[in-house]
Scaffold this active site. Sequence first.
Site, PDB file in Angstrom:
ATOM      1  N   CYS A 123     106.231  35.886  39.883  1.00 21.49           N
ATOM      2  CA  CYS A 123     107.667  36.013  40.138  1.00 21.49           C
ATOM      3  C   CYS A 123     107.986  35.568  41.562  1.00 21.49           C
ATOM      4  CB  CYS A 123     108.109  37.458  39.910  1.00 21.49           C
ATOM      5  SG  CYS A 123     109.903  37.704  40.002  1.00 21.49           S
ATOM      6  N   CYS A 124     107.195  36.028  42.531  1.00 24.76           N
ATOM      7  CA  CYS A 124     107.394  35.614  43.923  1.00 24.76           C
ATOM      8  C   CYS A 124     107.211  34.108  44.061  1.00 24.76           C
ATOM      9  CB  CYS A 124     106.408  36.327  44.839  1.00 24.76           C
ATOM     10  SG  CYS A 124     106.751  38.081  45.130  1.00 24.76           S
ATOM     11  N   CYS A 204     113.391  42.197  47.199  1.00 26.57           N
ATOM     12  CA  CYS A 204     114.146  42.185  45.943  1.00 26.57           C
ATOM     13  C   CYS A 204     114.264  43.614  45.399  1.00 26.57           C
ATOM     14  CB  CYS A 204     113.435  41.301  44.925  1.00 26.57           C
ATOM     15  SG  CYS A 204     113.346  39.559  45.388  1.00 26.57           S
ATOM     16  N   CYS A 207     111.386  45.416  43.258  1.00 22.77           N
ATOM     17  CA  CYS A 207     110.080  45.656  43.871  1.00 22.77           C
ATOM     18  C   CYS A 207     110.173  46.321  45.245  1.00 22.77           C
ATOM     19  CB  CYS A 207     109.303  44.345  43.989  1.00 22.77           C
ATOM     20  SG  CYS A 207     108.991  43.541  42.396  1.00 22.77           S
ATOM     21  N   CYS A 230     104.417  38.467  49.781  1.00 16.88           N
ATOM     22  CA  CYS A 230     104.998  37.787  48.625  1.00 16.88           C
ATOM     23  C   CYS A 230     104.328  36.452  48.356  1.00 16.88           C
ATOM     24  CB  CYS A 230     106.493  37.605  48.817  1.00 16.88           C
ATOM     25  SG  CYS A 230     106.881  36.442  50.110  1.00 16.88           S
TER      26      CYS A 230
END
Length: 248
Positions: A123-124, A204, A207, A230
């Site tokens: 995702c990062c 975000c 998280c 990240c």
Amino acid sequence: MSVAYDSVDQTAAAAIRLDAELRRAHPRTILEAAVESFGDKLALVSSFGAESSVLLDIAARVKPDIAVLFLDTGMLFGQTLDYRRNLAERLGLTNVRDLRPAYQDLATADPQAKLWQTDTDACCHVRKVLPLDRALGEFDAWITGRKRFHGGDRLNLPVVEHADGKVKFNPLANWGKSDLDAYAAEHDLPAHPLVAQGFPSIGCWPCTQPAEEGEDVRAGRWKGLDKTECGIHVARAPGTPNNVGGDI
């Protein structure tokens, strides 16, 4: 006057020389040296997070039109987006660029926006690493807001380093929280609104959690996972293409 470096070896040598010259310098002196060395080929990457106002204020005093790269992942707190807009206007930063993940990358890797539930690294990567890699293509050097007192991999952070073919400046590496607080108070800098709610580090929303009293500054980031970065600041092996691996 900016200086161009024609090879990875020259860039690495420049980073070593600059670190030796600046490792005990004031953050403003470091920023001035960065601007003198790289001019418009220099960018500042900022999350507009809990401690971002100090570095952004110093940068605005040195070069108000510096390119400020802001990663809008699509999953930031609304308070962060408001803070980014208001702080940039207040400091007179005239070249803040909002970097967003590419539509095709999201359609392929995260079509339902649920990737953070199963693979935070991936995702990062799609929401931070890839957009930043693309944006940094036009720059030879960049500035980060990392500090040694955050611990983890940042404990031995140099003031200037060489990474992925570019020079990275970490002007606040030597400063502690008391230094940041003193500067913010002296210059009447506004705090990120979530700081008062117990968020000493803000990323975000899926998280990021508040940190408990006595915990590390970044304890609320990816809480419960074996993850502290990240990916943007994770070194890559030589020859690794920019669209593979990493997180900020």
